[in-house]
Design a protein around this motif. Structure first.
Motif, mmCIF file in Angstrom:
data_model
loop_
_atom_site.group_PDB
_atom_site.id
_atom_site.type_symbol
_atom_site.label_atom_id
_atom_site.label_comp_id
_atom_site.label_asym_id
_atom_site.label_seq_id
_atom_site.Cartn_x
_atom_site.Cartn_y
_atom_site.Cartn_z
ATOM 1 N N ASP A 12 2.951 -15.948 -1.700
ATOM 2 C CA ASP A 12 2.962 -14.742 -2.514
ATOM 3 C C ASP A 12 3.745 -13.623 -1.837
ATOM 4 O OD1 ASP A 12 1.316 -16.091 -4.257
ATOM 5 O OD2 ASP A 12 -0.337 -14.660 -4.142
ATOM 6 N N TRP A 21 4.454 -9.567 -1.365
ATOM 7 C CA TRP A 21 3.558 -8.413 -1.316
ATOM 8 C C TRP A 21 3.821 -7.521 -2.526
ATOM 9 C CZ3 TRP A 21 -0.757 -6.471 -0.231
ATOM 10 C CH2 TRP A 21 -0.958 -5.098 -0.078
ATOM 11 N N ALA A 66 6.456 -3.397 -1.776
ATOM 12 C CA ALA A 66 5.715 -3.669 -3.012
ATOM 13 C C ALA A 66 6.457 -3.125 -4.225
ATOM 14 C CB ALA A 66 4.319 -3.072 -2.929
#
Length: 203
Positions: free
Chosen positions: A122, A124, A150
């Motif tokens: 994944d 961030w 992000a």
């Protein structure tokens, strides 16, 4: 101003279900969505930069499972907001889980998803997927203030999905839909394409 799924304007959108069946995604066989959404997710996937892919967490959800999530989260909210009446709790709950009558997942019209790298790890996104507003201190909102990494990853996610015609529910960066009432309201469509779907019926 953000329109929540509990807003009467969402339920007021008429539904003219086009009968698209629920189908498994070719790149996430355990996830089923309406055909129209599946086609658009493939388009969005093709729009991602090299070395990045989607990880689909959930698609179609039964009405029973949707109600269970509503009940569980509403109980949590009573602890956070002891003075809130049922109307306020209904509105608060809809930031994280859709009322049953308009739920995009129940219509097979939504996915919860994130981005992964070429190793399947994944990327961030600022909060874990499915973090509630309380758990994330509001960081689950797509436009919340998050760090540079992000924000870049959320922008990459949005760019691909918007290009394929999906819309985001602003309180959940991971929730995207096509053909449901919220999509219709967001895009000024005359009606929603998908109403509630049961896996054994529209398959």
């Amino acid at each position: 101003m953000t329109i929540l799924l509990a807003d009467p304007r969402v339920q007021a959108i008429p539904v003219c279900d086009n009968g698209d069946p629920l189908v498994p995604l070719s790149f996430a066989r355990e996830v089923r969505v309406r055909t129209g959404l599946a086609v658009r997710l493939h388009e969005a996937r093709d729009a991602l930069p090299g070395g990045v892919d989607f990880r689909i967490v959930e698609g179609h959800r039964s009405a029973h499972d949707q109600q269970a999530i509503i009940d569980r989260y509403t109980d949590e909210l009573r602890g956070h907001y002891p003075d809130a009446d049922e109307t306020a709790l209904h509105k608060l709950s809809s930031r994280f889980v859709a009322p049953l009558a308009v739920a995009p997942h129940v219509a097979g019209a939504a996915v919860d998803l994130t981005l992964v790298d070429e190793d399947g790890v994944d990327l961030w996104m600022g909060t874990p997927i499915d973090a509630t507003p309380e758990q994330s201190n509001g960081g689950c909102w797509f436009d919340a203030e998050v760090d540079r990494v992000a924000r870049r990853n959320r922008t990459t996610l949005a760019s691909a999905l918007l290009s394929a015609g999906l819309v985001n529910y602003p309180t959940e960066w991971w929730h995207w839909s096509y053909g449901d009432r919220y999509w219709a309201l967001s895009t000024a469509a005359k009606h929603a394409l998908y109403g509630p779907a049961e896996a054994g019926v529209l398959a």
